[in-house]
Scaffold this motif. Sequence first.
Motif, mmCIF file in Angstrom:
data_model
loop_
_atom_site.group_PDB
_atom_site.id
_atom_site.type_symbol
_atom_site.label_atom_id
_atom_site.label_comp_id
_atom_site.label_asym_id
_atom_site.label_seq_id
_atom_site.Cartn_x
_atom_site.Cartn_y
_atom_site.Cartn_z
ATOM 1 N N ASP A 131 0.821 -1.209 0.000
ATOM 2 C CA ASP A 131 0.000 0.000 0.000
ATOM 3 C C ASP A 131 0.854 1.257 0.000
ATOM 4 N N ASN A 132 1.984 1.213 0.677
ATOM 5 C CA ASN A 132 2.914 2.349 0.684
ATOM 6 C C ASN A 132 3.459 2.612 -0.716
ATOM 7 N N HIS A 270 -0.719 5.198 3.092
ATOM 8 C CA HIS A 270 -0.404 4.018 3.904
ATOM 9 C C HIS A 270 -0.428 4.329 5.397
#
Length: 393
Positions: A131-132, A270
């Motif tokens: 997600d980052n 994130h």
Amino acid sequence: MAMRRFLGTYYAYVFLFDFMLAYAIYTALFELKGISIAEIGMLLAFWSASAIVLEMPSGALSDHFDRRVLLVIAPLLKALTFVCWGVANGNFWLYGLGFLFWSAGQALQSGTREALLYERLAEAGRSDEFDNILGRDAAAEGIGIGAGTLFGGLVAHFNMDWAIWLSIPPLLLGAGLAIGLHDNRRTYAADDGETPTTYLSHFADAIGEFRRHADLRFVTVYMAVGLITFELLEEFDQLYYLAVAVPIWLWGVLGGAVELLYAAASVWAHRLSGRPWLAWALPLLGGALLVAASLGDNPWYVLLLELAYVAIAPVAVLAEARFHRIMDGRSRATTTSALVVAQNVAGIAATLMFGFVADWLGILPAYGWAGLAMLPIALWVWLGQRRGMRAID
């Protein structure tokens, strides 16, 4: 070091794929070249329809063959769009052919890109960072669009045709960079030791993913029905600018600025993981901002509109990351392409509905009704969470 080099090349590729100066002016150029507004609508509808047709077959190609080859071909196909437009000089069919090349290029890289990224991270034991890194992917894309829009407006001030032709070099450079995006699968038609993989079996695998995972269906509907509203509204923003008297010279600046803010929100997305309630709260906030923007009677109201787009950025990233984490099959690109198809189908329906409302009530009230549509969507997400469904992690 190898992963850092891969990610640097990957982000540059994403940026270059959307660093198109033509974004700022292509519909205006069509009209200036003698294409009617009705014909422009037909071209845009053809663009969406061809994207729907090509998306899943290209996803299956990606699952069956070397993803890197497809990522090299994709920007070359998109470059042919601007070759067609550069020589069209008012020819409706050449503009349509250009959109077909655009759809083909976009389809080849959409599911392929994300599947390759997830697999490389998983191989390195870093899938929990998806997600980052996906947020940075969205940021690279947004910055590419924003920079292309900004510079395209400046170039078009001198010559609109230059904005078309100068959209080609970034794509050629992107194709060269894609050579360094190695596909880490041992074989491109790799199987699990049980059932041989064929091109057509990837479609069955994708169907199986959706049948097995209720959460996958939930996330797909969330992204295709809830979040797509904000993406399609951007296609009408120039009409909003006219309605609230934004000076034309400021349009490109606004387009670039909102993309940069969207990129920043995506990068920080994130940090909001672990808060599933944001899946309904941020669309609700975005809807409230759209309603407020619909009350506008001066250019300052455009800031509310831009904030609505930025508000939705974190959940767009987190939902996409959750989509990939739920999947467990070998046809990741095909399954991702099914999501894109769902988004395109919902987008066409929503665009037609928005256009009808705007024709009937006016462009500003139409934005307000789009904002109010977030109420039932937020309620549906909230009820889904009470049943154990999650749209984001």
